[in-house]
Design a protein around this motif. Structure first.
Motif, mmCIF file in Angstrom:
data_model
loop_
_atom_site.group_PDB
_atom_site.id
_atom_site.type_symbol
_atom_site.label_atom_id
_atom_site.label_comp_id
_atom_site.label_asym_id
_atom_site.label_seq_id
_atom_site.Cartn_x
_atom_site.Cartn_y
_atom_site.Cartn_z
ATOM 1 N N SER A 94 -6.254 -0.628 -6.341
ATOM 2 C CA SER A 94 -7.508 -0.197 -5.705
ATOM 3 C C SER A 94 -7.229 1.016 -4.836
ATOM 4 O O SER A 94 -6.240 1.047 -4.101
ATOM 5 C CB SER A 94 -8.084 -1.324 -4.862
ATOM 6 O OG SER A 94 -8.416 -2.426 -5.670
ATOM 7 N N SER A 95 -8.118 1.997 -4.900
ATOM 8 C CA SER A 95 -7.882 3.245 -4.182
ATOM 9 C C SER A 95 -9.068 3.608 -3.287
ATOM 10 O O SER A 95 -10.190 3.153 -3.508
ATOM 11 C CB SER A 95 -7.612 4.384 -5.161
ATOM 12 O OG SER A 95 -8.687 4.533 -6.061
ATOM 13 N N ASN A 96 -8.789 4.403 -2.288
ATOM 14 C CA ASN A 96 -9.846 4.969 -1.462
ATOM 15 C C ASN A 96 -9.455 6.380 -1.056
ATOM 16 O O ASN A 96 -8.266 6.719 -1.031
ATOM 17 C CB ASN A 96 -10.146 4.108 -0.234
ATOM 18 C CG ASN A 96 -8.992 4.031 0.728
ATOM 19 O OD1 ASN A 96 -8.054 3.294 0.520
ATOM 20 N ND2 ASN A 96 -9.066 4.801 1.806
ATOM 21 N N TYR A 97 -10.460 7.191 -0.781
ATOM 22 C CA TYR A 97 -10.266 8.619 -0.551
ATOM 23 C C TYR A 97 -11.007 9.082 0.691
ATOM 24 O O TYR A 97 -12.064 8.563 1.035
ATOM 25 C CB TYR A 97 -10.787 9.423 -1.753
ATOM 26 C CG TYR A 97 -10.081 9.114 -3.043
ATOM 27 C CD1 TYR A 97 -10.531 8.093 -3.872
ATOM 28 C CD2 TYR A 97 -8.954 9.832 -3.424
ATOM 29 C CE1 TYR A 97 -9.867 7.794 -5.048
ATOM 30 C CE2 TYR A 97 -8.293 9.548 -4.607
ATOM 31 C CZ TYR A 97 -8.756 8.524 -5.408
ATOM 32 O OH TYR A 97 -8.095 8.233 -6.571
ATOM 33 N N LYS B 13 -12.950 13.474 -2.201
ATOM 34 C CA LYS B 13 -13.553 12.620 -3.228
ATOM 35 C C LYS B 13 -14.074 13.453 -4.387
ATOM 36 O O LYS B 13 -14.733 14.461 -4.190
ATOM 37 C CB LYS B 13 -14.693 11.799 -2.623
ATOM 38 C CG LYS B 13 -14.242 10.582 -1.859
ATOM 39 C CD LYS B 13 -15.439 9.769 -1.362
ATOM 40 C CE LYS B 13 -14.993 8.533 -0.612
ATOM 41 N NZ LYS B 13 -16.132 7.758 -0.082
ATOM 42 N N ALA C 203 -5.603 9.886 0.689
ATOM 43 C CA ALA C 203 -5.917 8.855 -0.307
ATOM 44 C C ALA C 203 -4.900 7.733 -0.181
ATOM 45 O O ALA C 203 -3.755 7.968 0.215
ATOM 46 C CB ALA C 203 -5.893 9.426 -1.719
ATOM 47 N N ILE D 270 -3.675 3.726 -2.054
ATOM 48 C CA ILE D 270 -3.801 2.849 -3.213
ATOM 49 C C ILE D 270 -3.032 1.556 -2.934
ATOM 50 O O ILE D 270 -1.921 1.584 -2.404
ATOM 51 C CB ILE D 270 -3.288 3.542 -4.495
ATOM 52 C CG1 ILE D 270 -3.570 2.681 -5.728
ATOM 53 C CG2 ILE D 270 -1.826 3.935 -4.386
ATOM 54 C CD1 ILE D 270 -3.384 3.443 -7.045
ATOM 55 N N THR D 271 -3.645 0.424 -3.251
ATOM 56 C CA THR D 271 -3.012 -0.860 -3.013
ATOM 57 C C THR D 271 -2.043 -1.190 -4.153
ATOM 58 O O THR D 271 -2.015 -0.513 -5.189
ATOM 59 C CB THR D 271 -4.055 -1.970 -2.916
ATOM 60 O OG1 THR D 271 -4.674 -2.132 -4.207
ATOM 61 C CG2 THR D 271 -5.119 -1.646 -1.874
ATOM 62 N N THR E 262 -7.122 12.523 -7.247
ATOM 63 C CA THR E 262 -6.943 11.190 -7.815
ATOM 64 C C THR E 262 -5.544 10.690 -7.487
ATOM 65 O O THR E 262 -4.558 11.362 -7.799
ATOM 66 C CB THR E 262 -7.129 11.199 -9.337
ATOM 67 O OG1 THR E 262 -8.433 11.699 -9.668
ATOM 68 C CG2 THR E 262 -6.991 9.783 -9.895
ATOM 69 N N ASP F 1 0.824 -1.206 0.000
ATOM 70 C CA ASP F 1 0.000 0.000 0.000
ATOM 71 C C ASP F 1 0.860 1.259 0.000
ATOM 72 O O ASP F 1 1.905 1.322 0.639
ATOM 73 C CB ASP F 1 -0.908 0.023 1.229
ATOM 74 C CG ASP F 1 -1.936 -1.084 1.207
ATOM 75 O OD1 ASP F 1 -2.656 -1.233 2.220
ATOM 76 O OD2 ASP F 1 -2.027 -1.800 0.194
ATOM 77 N N GLY G 172 0.263 5.754 0.006
ATOM 78 C CA GLY G 172 -0.784 6.736 0.254
ATOM 79 C C GLY G 172 -0.251 8.122 0.509
ATOM 80 O O GLY G 172 0.966 8.339 0.576
#
Length: 114
Positions: A55-58, A63, A48, A50-51, A67, A32, A34
């Motif tokens: 795969s990402s999350n915010y 959001k 944010a 990202i794996t 990006t 990961d 970030g």
């Protein structure tokens, strides 16, 4: 192993910035990655992540505006920040799990002001 961030700066509200972070050293694996930020008088918070698989999350406040992306061939992670607001002003830190160890980069200052 080191994480080196760049690409912060001063931008007007509504503008864009694209900080980047590169991992260097004896690297066997990166999981990961970030970006976190810390505003004056506040705790550091996740922006944010990202794996390794992409795969990402915010965080809620970013959001649709930010990006996160990564280039596994170059060991880099980037954060495209659009529609910046004054409340995005903070020191931004990159983070990565490299060789199963958690590393932090030096922060890069982002100031959103007119």
């Amino acid at each position: 192993v080191q994480l080196q961030a760049s690409g912060g700066g001063l931008v007007q509200p509504g503008g864009s910035l694209r900080p980047s972070c590169a991992a260097a050293g004896s690297i066997f694996s990166i999981n990961d990655m970030g970006w976190y930020r810390q505003a004056p008088g506040k705790q550091r918070e996740l922006v944010a992540a990202i794996t390794g698989g992409g795969s990402s999350n915010y965080a809620g406040p970013v959001k649709g505006r930010f990006t996160i992306s990564r280039d596994n061939s170059r060991n880099t992670v980037n954060l495209q920040m659009n529609s910046l607001k004054p409340e995005d002003t903070a020191v931004y830190y990159c983070n990565g799990v490299i060789n199963k160890i958690n590393y932090w980069g030096e922060g890069t200052l982002v100031t959103v002001s007119s």
